[in-house]
Write an enzyme that holds these catalytic residues in place. Sequence first.
Site, short mmCIF file in Angstrom:
data_model
loop_
_atom_site.label_atom_id
_atom_site.label_comp_id
_atom_site.label_asym_id
_atom_site.label_seq_id
_atom_site.Cartn_x
_atom_site.Cartn_y
_atom_site.Cartn_z
N ARG A 46 0.85 -1.24 -0.04
CA ARG A 46 -0.02 -0.11 0.05
C ARG A 46 0.72 1.15 -0.07
O ARG A 46 0.52 2.35 -0.48
CB ARG A 46 -0.96 -0.06 1.19
CG ARG A 46 -1.79 1.30 1.24
CD ARG A 46 -2.76 1.52 2.54
NE ARG A 46 -1.93 1.84 3.36
CZ ARG A 46 -1.53 0.82 4.73
NH1 ARG A 46 -2.22 -0.29 4.77
NH2 ARG A 46 -0.85 1.30 5.69
N TYR A 98 -13.54 20.10 -14.49
CA TYR A 98 -13.87 18.67 -14.91
C TYR A 98 -14.88 18.57 -13.84
O TYR A 98 -15.14 18.78 -12.83
CB TYR A 98 -12.72 17.84 -14.68
CG TYR A 98 -13.03 16.34 -14.28
CD1 TYR A 98 -13.89 15.82 -15.35
CD2 TYR A 98 -12.65 15.66 -13.24
CE1 TYR A 98 -14.45 14.53 -15.19
CE2 TYR A 98 -12.97 14.26 -13.17
CZ TYR A 98 -14.06 13.84 -14.31
OH TYR A 98 -14.24 12.27 -13.83
N ASP A 170 -4.03 20.91 -12.49
CA ASP A 170 -4.52 19.90 -13.44
C ASP A 170 -3.94 19.94 -14.81
O ASP A 170 -4.47 20.71 -15.44
CB ASP A 170 -5.93 19.76 -12.98
CG ASP A 170 -6.49 18.36 -13.88
OD1 ASP A 170 -5.77 17.73 -14.69
OD2 ASP A 170 -7.58 18.00 -13.59
N LYS A 195 -5.46 9.26 -18.66
CA LYS A 195 -5.69 9.72 -20.08
C LYS A 195 -4.40 9.83 -20.93
O LYS A 195 -4.06 8.57 -21.43
CB LYS A 195 -6.10 11.33 -19.84
CG LYS A 195 -7.29 11.41 -18.89
CD LYS A 195 -8.54 10.57 -19.27
CE LYS A 195 -9.50 11.11 -18.28
NZ LYS A 195 -9.81 10.78 -17.00
#
Length: 379
Positions: A46, A98, A170, A195
């Site tokens: 993790r 977004y 972003d 993306k």
Amino acid sequence: MKFATKAIHAGQEPDPTTGAVMTPIYQTSTYWQKSPGDHKGFEYSRGTNPTRKALEACLAALENAKYGLAFSSGMGATDAVLKLLKPGDEVITGNDLYGGSYRIFTKVYEKYGIKFHFIDFSKPENMLAYVNERTKLVWIETPTNPTMQIIDIEGVAKISKANNLILAVDNTFASPYLQNPMDLGADIVMHSVTKYIGGHSDVVMGALLVNDDQLYKDLWFIYNACGATPGPQDAFLVLRGIKTLHLRMKAHCENGEQVAKFLKTHPKIDKIYWPGFEDHPNHDIAKKQMRGFGGMVSVTLKDADLQETFRIASSFKVFALAESLGGVESLINHPVSMTHGSIPKEEREKVGVTDNLLRLSVGVEDISDLLADLEQALA
């Protein structure tokens, strides 16, 4: 080291056991320790994993950053940044955003007492009216999703630094190939790695890139404590995708330009949003801070109601009607009913996100096939 070389080699060394050129998929949850605490930096996956560590180093190199953190999604990365805040803090962000970011801001974090100001960022100084002693974070995306607004990163960074604010950018639509916000003064760069960086529509991931040591420590604590970290298989897929990022982005930009020029004069198109046009708002800023204008193009359809917009969106043969963007295949998206459905109608329409707007993610197919598909769908 130049970008193409970093994309292929940064953060990656031949496997010490076998000499494998590609970083192996370390499919393990835990690590053997010779004695308590003797774990060579790896205890539990993790927190750390060798495959993910190689990816994080590569991503940091691409953004000219000191540190990288990979998350299980772009929203997981965004969530980690917001966890730096406390009740009563305020955030300045853009009014074209977004839909997932808008949703987490308003539906999750506002109820914990964090206030968000959604403003027009066409000029950096517009943010000054919203800066006060409670302001802690500035969150921008540029180009914006879906109307391709261009925000002056350097200008916003100067104001942010003067007021001791964290600036997060972003950078998903541009990718590190076209734009490096860290070089322009950003404190945090966020990517939906899903993306362009991943590039093949086969993995969901996010990332944060930072330079400041304390900011990295704070974000790493959240990253490890809250656990929104990706597995080694996903990290491997992204490492593989990155190796062709520079090649893919060149093709996206070339095809995007031809599609934008084709649509600009098409009789069925009312408005077109692509930062490469000289009449696009803040085109001069885009030209200054970007190395190309990307493969994202949005349009509004002339005299088209919602039903007609749906008909056209469903008529494509090469462009796939789907959410997401940045893959090698071309996609068409209807933001109002898909990616931006969580934004109230009156808010999205203020910035042009109307029922007749379509967003195109222009892929790397043969351009003649893409133009033919646009022609038949708009007929």
